[in-house]
Structures are given as structure tokens and as C-alpha cells.
Design a protein around this motif. Structure first.
Motif, PDB file in Angstrom:
ATOM      1  N   ALA A  90       0.834  -1.211   0.000  1.00  0.00           N
ATOM      2  CA  ALA A  90       0.000   0.000   0.000  1.00  0.00           C
ATOM      3  C   ALA A  90       0.865   1.256   0.000  1.00  0.00           C
ATOM      4  CB  ALA A  90      -0.918  -0.004   1.222  1.00  0.00           C
ATOM      5  N   ILE A 124      -4.596   0.074  -0.060  1.00  0.00           N
ATOM      6  CA  ILE A 124      -4.050   1.109  -0.927  1.00  0.00           C
ATOM      7  C   ILE A 124      -4.881   2.388  -0.834  1.00  0.00           C
ATOM      8  CG2 ILE A 124      -3.698   1.760  -3.346  1.00  0.00           C
ATOM      9  CD1 ILE A 124      -2.909  -1.178  -3.861  1.00  0.00           C
ATOM     10  N   VAL A 134       2.352   1.945  -3.635  1.00  0.00           N
ATOM     11  CA  VAL A 134       1.386   2.492  -4.587  1.00  0.00           C
ATOM     12  C   VAL A 134       0.987   3.911  -4.194  1.00  0.00           C
ATOM     13  CG1 VAL A 134      -0.913   2.221  -5.591  1.00  0.00           C
ATOM     14  CG2 VAL A 134       0.522   0.206  -5.194  1.00  0.00           C
ATOM     15  N   PHE A 177      -0.478  -6.293  -2.707  1.00  0.00           N
ATOM     16  CA  PHE A 177      -1.258  -5.110  -3.080  1.00  0.00           C
ATOM     17  C   PHE A 177      -2.747  -5.390  -2.885  1.00  0.00           C
ATOM     18  CE2 PHE A 177       2.646  -5.212  -5.619  1.00  0.00           C
ATOM     19  CZ  PHE A 177       3.212  -3.994  -5.253  1.00  0.00           C
TER      20      PHE A 177
END
Length: 457
Positions: free
Chosen positions: A105, A239, A108, A234
Motif C-alpha cells: 500500500a 491502498i 502504490v 497489493f
């Protein structure tokens, strides 16, 4: 003419001043790792790795921020450290899935923040003195509880937490700093924080209140390994949450860049703010590779610049190098970590109070005549202090809103910006003396005039 931030000092002074910056923020830069690592259930060895990695990344990020590479780095005396803003979100993610979703997270969200940096910096015109002064004041007031907790011993579960002994050591350190500041001038006075920390720690050693036993167990040298905990995972929810956190960090970093430029006396246009944000976001995006967390400008070091008057970015860059070395040599870091929290607390009162004082100084330049600026300051600071006065105030609100508003700094920034737009940028409908505070000031001025007439009569 040399800009204040480009002033250079002899190597010895530069090293000492830079080290002072690191000593004042060392406790803060390791705390997030200990909290998140505990939530993830890490062993003592892995916890030590998190701490070392945090020091290493903070040092690299500080060098990037102060020295800059192309369009990355504000080239201002800003210390970068692991952000406290992200701690609660990381704890939630780590408690459910460990550190790998946390790292995914962060990567990104950091990349998204990096892409948004240029656009975000163009909003710098939304930060006039009435906004920045409110934010800087709340930064200082928000940090003071940390100093008080350190003064009490930091660990609320400890038997001596809040004892007269702990608070006495904090008071002793504070007195030492004040005496040095008052009696000595020049270089010695500027080192008052460092001297206070050293003398306070030495006294703590002789009174058996300092514990350096961890020094013997620490490795002499260790380079943070790449992806020690495995590859990142992910997850969409993680995220999204972390991206919201990154926006909050960008708000705080923008405020810190503007605050430090105000103290240094140099210009901070949208280009410079964007460069500072890029350093922040790039450091954060890369940090998980070394098992570390998001980076942010450290507000407590803004207070040190204001207090000492040392405005050179090369001093802070040297501090970043010291921080990086501490990350490579855990045994050195263990020695610094031995500084008792009460000693840090005594220094923190001066440092964090200086930040608030800098905000008040900025607000002194604001025109409060026949406008609503007093209302902007009152509401912005009031909302910003909610997390301090009532920590659970936002708990029942939607999670995304709670993440933002639980940070008094970001809450102040949002409220101050919105009210400034509503009251000052949108001119239509504005009338002189519209504020009840302005009316009160007018009445006070009238009373003062009548008293003067009576005295002269």
C-alpha cells in the motif's frame, strides 16, 4: 548574495549542529516502527531491523530533501523522518495481514503522491499568513503532549510513569537549556539543546536512571536487507486507506516547507513546494524496499531551526548523514537510544513550544482590521486542537474522514484554507466590520481613545 539556507559553517560546527538535529528527533523517528512492529507481532530481532531501516531511510530522505537532485528536494533545512500520521492506518493493516500489505500500500500510495506533487504544489497560494500561522501554531501545540509524555517516562504502563523523579529530570534538562541560553552567547547558546541532552543523560547515568544495556547486544554494523519480510502484497482497501494518508502527509509537508521558509526568511514558491513533496513521496515509495515506512518532514526540527537560528541546509544534510550512519551501525543507534525519555521531554518542551511561538509570530503579521481573519484563526485552531482535547471525537465518523481529522495539523490546514477561500478569496458580499470580533476591537479602540482623552483632559 548567499541565501540563508546556503550558508556554510566549518566542518566541526556543521557536524555538531547536525547531530543536535538528530538527537532531538531520534525518539520520534523510531517510535512508529516499534508501534507497527508490535501490531504485526514481530520478534525482537525483526523489530530491531525495522528501527535500523527507519533510521537508514530517514537519513537518505533527509539528504534528498536538503541537497536535492534535479526537480526533487526543496533544498531547505528540513529533516525527514518516519511519519506518525500513517501509524494508525498501518497498525490496522498490519493487525489483519502483517507487514507485506502495508508495504504494498505504501509503494502504490507513494507513487500516486509523486504524480500529484506538481499539481498539489500549485495550491500554495491558498496558504497566506492567516493560514500558515494557524497551522504552525497547531503544529507546536500538537507536539507538546509528546514532550509531556516523554517527561513522564513515555511508557504509561511503567511503575514510575509520571513520577516526581521522571518529571524532575525533565525539569532539570529544561533548566540547563534555559541557563545556557541566558548566560552564553553565540555558538554555545545555539548548542543549548544538545548540551542539555548530554548533561541530563550524564546525570541520569550517575543516578542509575539511564539504561545502556542494549548497547552490548547490538551488532556493530548491519545494512538493511532488501525485502526482508518478503514481496509486497497489493490490496485495494489498504491502498485506498494509505493514499488518503499520503494526501494528509502532503498537506503537513506543505505546511512544514512553508513554515521553515518563513523561519529561514527565504522564498517558497509552488516550484519549491513541489520539489519538497517529490522528495517526500519518492522516499516513501522506495522505503518498503528496505522494510521501512512513509517519510515526512519532521515538525519538531522546525522548532530547532527557530530556536538556534542555524538555517543552513548543509547542517541538516550532515544530520541526515549522521542518521544514515546510525542506520548502518546499530550499536551507535543503541547508544543514542539510551537517552532517557524524561531528558528528551525537557528538551521537547522548548523545541515544540518554539514551533507554536513561530506560528504566533506569523499571525502577528496578519491584518485583523475590518475582516473575518480572527474567525478563521479561531475556528481553525479550535478544530485542530480537537484530537488533543478529545482524542475519540472523530471515532464515530467515516474512517476516511477520521484518518484526516485525527491529525490536528491536517484538520487545521483544511479548515483554515476553506475559510480563507470563503471569507477572503470570494470578495462578493464582504462588508467592513462584519465580524463580531472586529466590532469588539472597534469598541476596545473607542474605549482606549476615551481614556486617552480623559488622561489628557
Amino acid at each position: 548574495m548567499t541565501r540563508p539556507e546556503d550558508v556554510r559553517y566549518p566542518f566541526g560546527q556543521t557536524l555538531v549542529y547536525g547531530t543536535q538535529h538528530i538527537l532531538t528527533m531520534y525518539g520520534g523517528v523510531i517510535a512508529p516502527q516499534l508501534i507497527v512492529g508490535g501490531a504485526a507481532g514481530l520478534s525482537a530481532t525483526d523489530m530491531a531491523l525495522l528501527v535500523t531501516a527507519g533510521l537508514f531511510i530517514s537519513g537518505l530522505a533527509t539528504l534528498l530533501q536538503t541537497l536535492g537532485i534535479g526537480p526533487v528536494g526543496s533544498r531547505l533545512p528540513i529533516v525527514q523522518g518516519i511519519s506518525f500520521v500513517s501509524v494508525s492506518t498501518m497498525v490496522t493493516i498490519a493487525s489483519n495481514g502483517g507487514l507485506r500489505p502495508v508495504f504494498g500500500a505504501i509503494m502504490v500510495a507513494g507513487a500516486i503522491g509523486l504524480l500529484l506533487s506538481g499539481f498539489f504544489a500549485k495550491l500554495v497560494r491558498l496558504f497566506p499568513a492567516v493560514v500558515t500561522g494557524s497551522i504552525i501554531t497547531v503544529i507546536g501545540l500538537s507536539l507538546l503532549p509528546t514532550a509531556f509524555k516523554w517527561a513522564m517516562g513515555n511508557d504509561a504502563k511503567a511503575a514510575d510513569f509520571g513520577s516526581m523523579g521522571n518529571i524532575g529530570f525533565a525539569g532539570l534538562t529544561l533548566v540547563i537549556i534555559l541557563v545556557i541560553s541566558r548566560l552564553f552567547q553565540g555558538a554555545i547558546s545555539r548548542l543549548s539543546i544538545l548540551i542539555g541532552l548530554v548533561i541530563g543523560t550524564i546525570i541520569a547515568v550517575f543516578t542509575h536512571r539511564a539504561d545502556f544495556s542494549a548497547v552490548g547486544d547490538a551488532k556493530i554494523m548491519a545494512l538493511p536487507p532488501i525485502l526482508h519480510f518478503g514481496g509486497p502484497i497489493f490490496e485495494v482497501g489498504a491502498i485506498v486507506s494509505m493514499t488518503i494518508v499520503m494526501v494528509v502527509i502532503m498537506v503537513e509537508t506543505t505546511a512544514d516547507v512553508l513554515a521553515i521558509s518563513e523561519i529561514v526568511g527565504t522564498e517558497a514558491d509552488s516550484k519549491r513546494v513541489a520539489a519538497g513533496l517529490r522528495a517526500d513521496m519518492l522516499s516513501s515509495a522506495v522505503a518498503p524496499l528496505f522494510s521501512s515506512f512513509p517519510c515526512s518532514a519532521f515538525a519538531q526540527n522546525v522548532g530547532l531551526v527557530a530556536l538556534t537560528g542555524i538555517k543552513s541546509r548543509f547542517v541538516v544534510a550532515t544530520g541526515g548523514l549522521v542518521l544514515l550512519v546510525l542506520g548502518l551501525f546499530p550499536i551507535v543507534g543503541a547508544v543514542v537510544a539510551g537517552i532517557p525519555y524524561p531528558v528528551l521531554g525537557g528538551a521537547g518542551i522548548v523545541l515544540f513550544g518554539s514551533v507554536a511561538a513561530s506560528g504566533i509570530r506569523t499571525l502577528a503579521r496578519v491584518d485583523f482590521t475590518d475582516n473575518l481573519n480572527m474567525v478563521i484563526v479561531a475556528v481553525a485552531i479550535g478544530v485542530g486542537l480537537i484530537p488533543i482535547a478529545a482524542p475519540t471525537f472523530w471515532d464515530k465518523f467515516p474512517t476516511w474522514l477520521g484518518v484526516i481529522m485525527h491529525s490536528g495539523i491536517s484538520a487545521t490546514a483544511i479548515v483554515a484554507i476553506m475559510l480563507n477561500l470563503l471569507f477572503n478569496e470570494i470578495k462578493r458580499g464582504n462588508k467592513p466590520g462584519a465580524s463580531v470580533f472586529a466590532a469588539a476591537e472597534d469598541r476596545k479602540d473607542d474605549l482606549g481613545d476615551r481614556l486617552d482623552d480623559d488622561i489628557r483632559g
